[in-house]
Design an enzyme around this catalytic site. Structure first.
Site, PDB file in Angstrom:
ATOM      1  N   ASP A 211       4.145  -1.026   0.716  1.00 39.72           N
ATOM      2  CA  ASP A 211       3.960   0.266   1.387  1.00 39.72           C
ATOM      3  C   ASP A 211       3.068   0.182   2.620  1.00 39.72           C
ATOM      4  O   ASP A 211       2.721   1.214   3.205  1.00 39.72           O
ATOM      5  CB  ASP A 211       3.382   1.296   0.405  1.00 39.72           C
ATOM      6  CG  ASP A 211       4.356   1.630  -0.711  1.00 39.72           C
ATOM      7  OD1 ASP A 211       5.576   1.663  -0.439  1.00 39.72           O
ATOM      8  OD2 ASP A 211       3.920   1.845  -1.854  1.00 39.72           O
ATOM      9  N   ASP A 240      -3.228 -13.073   1.561  1.00 45.72           N
ATOM     10  CA  ASP A 240      -3.994 -14.021   2.375  1.00 45.72           C
ATOM     11  C   ASP A 240      -3.456 -14.077   3.797  1.00 45.72           C
ATOM     12  O   ASP A 240      -4.229 -14.172   4.761  1.00 45.72           O
ATOM     13  CB  ASP A 240      -3.947 -15.416   1.753  1.00 45.72           C
ATOM     14  CG  ASP A 240      -4.659 -15.482   0.417  1.00 45.72           C
ATOM     15  OD1 ASP A 240      -5.570 -14.666   0.191  1.00 45.72           O
ATOM     16  OD2 ASP A 240      -4.304 -16.355  -0.397  1.00 45.72           O
TER      17      ASP A 240
END
Length: 291
Positions: A211, A240
């Site tokens: 989202d 990451d």
């Protein structure tokens, strides 16, 4: 900081070899499931974020430790080959860190991390402290001893270096560490676990998986970026990739950094693995241009 140039980023964190098994579904307790694939992929939150920052244009120096095993040799070569400065990377006796990762058909994963050499980063040398002081941004996570992260963050704050923290994996943190943080990057779980502490952080970015992400400034103003539609293969390393890309472009302004990082994270999910799946600037720019 020069808003037009590439920032200098010091990443203090973990470097692991990821042992990735692909399965139709993740096993329940006591259950055996037949896997369909296995791979060893260089990873670790610190190393992944360092590589992501390099691929988004930052100059990156890595502070951490590897073991004297074969994994350590491969991990050092991966960082160096990606363009990360490893002149201060330590090599210690014993095993390198590993992460055992199980990925299901939906691309969701379960991860077990064994610290290995990462757990032996218990202090900072004079050379490491000097590198932190000279950097534009210090980026830390929580896969090395917390007192070392605290010492680095406080030294960075005293030296005028921006302190960015990805507080993962979730664990209790001293108030002194939060007081030194300028920018926190968290996912939904971390946002819930650290809800009280995050109210005192000047710059907060919350990732929302598919989202998108939301940024909140010191005055409580928010801006967001929506999710990108991609064919998800493996979500390992997406957070990451987002974090490294965000830090690498932070000097270009929040809107630019947020869009760039969101795209980097989404593209990472389209390939298997962590560091090997992180996209470079050309691929990210092409995706943004196509919007």
């Amino acid at each position: 900081m020069d808003r037009t140039g590439s920032p200098t980023v010091v990443v203090l964190g973990s470097v692991n070899m990821d042992l990735v098994t692909t399965v139709p579904r993740r096993p329940a307790p006591g259950e055996t499931v037949l896997g369909s694939d296995f791979a060893t992929v260089p990873g670790g939150k610190g190393a992944n974020q360092a590589i992501a920052a390099v691929r988004s244009g930052a100059r990156v120096r890595f502070l951490g430790a590897i073991g004297d095993d074969a994994f350590g040799t491969d991990l050092a070569a991966t960082l160096s080959g990606a363009g990360v400065d490893i002149t201060l990377l330590r090599r210690v006796d014993g095993a390198s860190g590993i992460a055992s990762i199980v990925v299901d058909e939906a691309g969701e994963n379960s991860i077990i991390v064994v610290a290995g050499a990462n757990g032996r980063v218990t202090d900072l040398t004079a050379a490491e402290l000097a590198a932190i002081a000279r950097a534009d941004i210090l980026l830390c996570q929580l896969e090395i001893p917390i007192h070392t992260v605290l010492a680095a963050a406080q030294h960075a704050r005293a030296s005028g270096t921006v302190v960015a923290l990805n507080p993962s994996p979730v664990q209790p943190l001293p108030d002194e560490l939060w007081a030194a943080v300028d920018l926190a990057i968290v996912n939904s779980l971390e946002s819930e676990q650290y809800s009280d502490e995050l109210t005192h952080v000047a710059h907060l970015v919350r990732t929302l998986g598919g989202d998108g992400a939301v940024y909140r400034d010191a005055d409580g103003n928010e801006r967001s970026v929506g999710g990108r539609t991609v064919d998800v293969l493996d979500t390992t390393g997406a957070g990451d990739a987002f974090t490294g890309a965000l830090v690498a472009t932070w000097n270009q302004g929040v809107s630019t950094a947020l869009n760039w990082a969101n795209t980097a994270g989404a593209l990472t999910t389209t390939r298997l693995g962590a560091s090997s799946a992180i996209p470079g600037s050309d691929r990210i720019a092409a995706a943004l241009t196509a919007d």
